[in-house]
Design an enzyme around this catalytic site. Structure first.
Site, PDB file in Angstrom:
ATOM      1  CD  GLU A  20      -2.977  -1.039   2.331  1.00 48.04           C
ATOM      2  OE1 GLU A  20      -2.885  -0.082   3.146  1.00 48.04           O
ATOM      3  OE2 GLU A  20      -3.859  -1.892   2.400  1.00 48.04           O
ATOM      4  CG  HIS A  27      -6.301   0.658   4.610  1.00 51.90           C
ATOM      5  ND1 HIS A  27      -5.075   0.112   4.840  1.00 51.90           N
ATOM      6  CD2 HIS A  27      -7.015   0.427   5.746  1.00 51.90           C
ATOM      7  CE1 HIS A  27      -5.024  -0.409   6.064  1.00 51.90           C
ATOM      8  NE2 HIS A  27      -6.203  -0.224   6.625  1.00 51.90           N
TER       9      HIS A  27
END
Length: 525
Positions: A260, A278
């Site tokens: 990420e 997220h």
């Protein structure tokens, strides 16, 4: 006044809490690792979300750091073992965003069931593909929870409200808790075989990494739908891509990824795949909640010693702290005493009786270990003392006694060594003042403070006079004098508090006095 660095963007409510509690703070976000290292030594606390990385290098520069507060659940960005070794408390806020994350998992489950993203894109493109998007109902379907902690239990509650059958795999889920939640506890293989939908709510650890591997995905019911709002790495993304392509998995929704920000993924563009960046904790309410909680927890610790939601030290509420503090002082002094008297410790047993048996024993044990480890380290505290004990393979045991005792409250510390066991015990006078009441099985009442002299000797006439002469000739003044013995004429112990540290030459002089078996200079801060 303690000072905190707020290093990540978070709700202004965090600053308001610090300000109202009298904790100084700076709010400096977007720092590079090098910039953070330059200033981190000025702070007692570090408040972060997920952007700032408290790595081993950063922590090495945090010479005054006492607490790190993560506004959220995951602490992947904190080197917890390194923080523990330095005596830094690491806290998170596991409850502030639990509802938000649970709701996001439910939302993704609905989106998968009714193919909402694809239907939206098709309709806005001017198509009307009503027959293409044939969904499934959630009612009467089986939802499999991998992890049934705080967030998982919130998901279970909502799924049951949707008339779903909920099964759960969680090694820490008790049968009683499962019954209270209305879920069925099952093995992982049973969950994989039965679930129509699988949602993950477990931390990323060595045992949970790729828990949905290619092998385990192959065990699932054909057409299963998978949701992950927990941690990237719980699902093998390459294996998931293959299972979507083959139809083994009917749909998948990931809010988290191994890497990420996820700028590229083998899953992107795959039919029946939904992704979000997220967003599990991304609601206004959750961000306010975690900001308030982390600031309150850090302020409690820095101002009162209260410990809440810590990952590396026993919890100790702000209400418990004042009551436990005298016991922790007693426990630390007992640990320091026996630590100075004993070498090669292989085990420690902490026993509590009377009023002490009604208290939270974990902080008492941590305080014992703090004292025990002080002869080995100048920087030991309640956080790193258990870590140091584990490094030395010291076994720890805790025992509560409900039996009657001669004292209103009693703490006993017994250490195991290759030569045998040795114990000390203490109580509180007036519920405040630590007092030693037993040492190596001999009753003796003594304060523990400053320089002290410990002697084991034969109980014979004239010994005290000869000892007093030796101390007087060395210019050492006696403060207090505490004597105990097993029986008349047998082994005795003597504890003297003195005004100055005992010189090594005096110890050798005392060793040569007739009847002396052991001499040790002690020091209590």
């Amino acid at each position: 006044m303690p000072k905190v660095l707020i290093a990540d963007q978070m709700s202004p409510k965090a600053a308001e809490v610090f300000r109202s509690r009298g904790v100084d703070f700076d709010e400096i976000t977007g720092l590079s690792k090098e910039e953070l290292i330059k200033i981190i030594g000025n702070y007692d606390g570090l408040a972060i979300r997920s952007s700032t990385k408290a790595t081993k290098d950063v922590l090495a520069a945090a010479t005054n750091m006492k607490v790190i507060g993560r506004a959220g659940i995951g602490v992947d960005n904190v080197d917890v073992p390194a923080a523990s070794a330095q005596g830094i408390v690491v806290m998170n806020t596991p409850f502030g965003n639990s509802i938000t994350t649970a709701e996001h998992a439910i939302a993704l489950m609905f989106a998968l069931a009714r193919q909402l993203p694809e239907a939206d894109a098709s309709t806005q493109a001017g198509k009307w593909e009503k027959n293409r998007f044939m969904g499934v109902e959630l009612t009467a379907k089986t939802l499999g929870l991998i992890g049934c902690g705080n967030i998982g239990s919130n998901v279970a509650e909502r799924a049951i409200g949707l008339k779903m059958k909920v099964i759960a795999f969680d090694p820490f889920l008790t049968p009683e808790r499962a019954q209270d939640l209305g879920v069925e506890k099952v093995t992982l293989d049973e969950l994989l075989a039965r679930a129509d939908f699988i949602t993950l709510h477990t931390p990323l650890t060595d045992s949970t990494r790729n828990i949905l591997s290619a092998e385990n995905i192959a065990k699932t019911k054909k057409g299963v739908r998978i949701i992950n709002c927990a941690r990237g790495g719980l699902v093998d993304e390459v294996a998931l891509k293959a299972a979507l392509d083959s139809g083994q998995v009917g749909g998948a929704a990931l809010d988290v990824f191994v890497e990420e920000p996820a700028k590229a993924s083998p899953l992107f563009g795959t039919p029946n795949f939904i992704s979000t960046p997220h967003l599990g904790a991304s609601t206004d309410e959750a961000q306010v909640n975690v900001a308030i909680q982390v600031a309150e927890q850090m302020a409690d610790f820095l101002l009162t010693g209260g410990v809440t939601n810590a990952l590396n030290v026993p919890s100790l509420s702000a209400e418990e702290a004042p009551r436990l503090r005298p016991y922790m002082k007693l426990a630390e002094e007992l640990g320091l005493l026996i630590g100075q008297l004993t070498e090669n410790v292989t085990g420690v047993t902490v026993e509590v009786e009377g009023a002490a048996a009604e208290l939270n024993i974990k902080p008492i044990t941590a305080a014992v270990l703090t004292g025990l480890m002080k002869p080995f380290s100048d920087t030991v505290n309640m956080v790193n003392a258990p870590y140091m004990a584990r490094e030395r393979n010291i076994e720890i045991a805790e025992v509560r006694h409900e039996r009657d005792t001669d004292y209103h409250t009693l703490v006993r510390v017994t250490v195991k060594t290759p030569e045998g066991e040795r114990s000390v015990a203490g109580t509180l006078f007036g519920n405040r003042e630590p007092r030693l009441v037993e040492i190596i099985g001999i009753k003796v009442e003594a304060d523990m403070h400053g320089p002290m002299l410990f002697i084991v000797n034969e109980d014979k006439p004239g010994f005290i006079g000869r000892l007093g002469t030796a101390l007087g000739e060395a210019g050492v003044n006696i403060g207090t004098f505490h004597l105990g013995r097993r029986a008349a004429g047998s082994e005795a112990v003597l504890l003297l508090s003195v005004d100055t540290k005992i010189p090594e030459s005096l110890l050798w002089t005392i060793c040569r006095i007739d009847g002396v078996k052991q001499v040790k200079a002690l020091y209590f801060g």
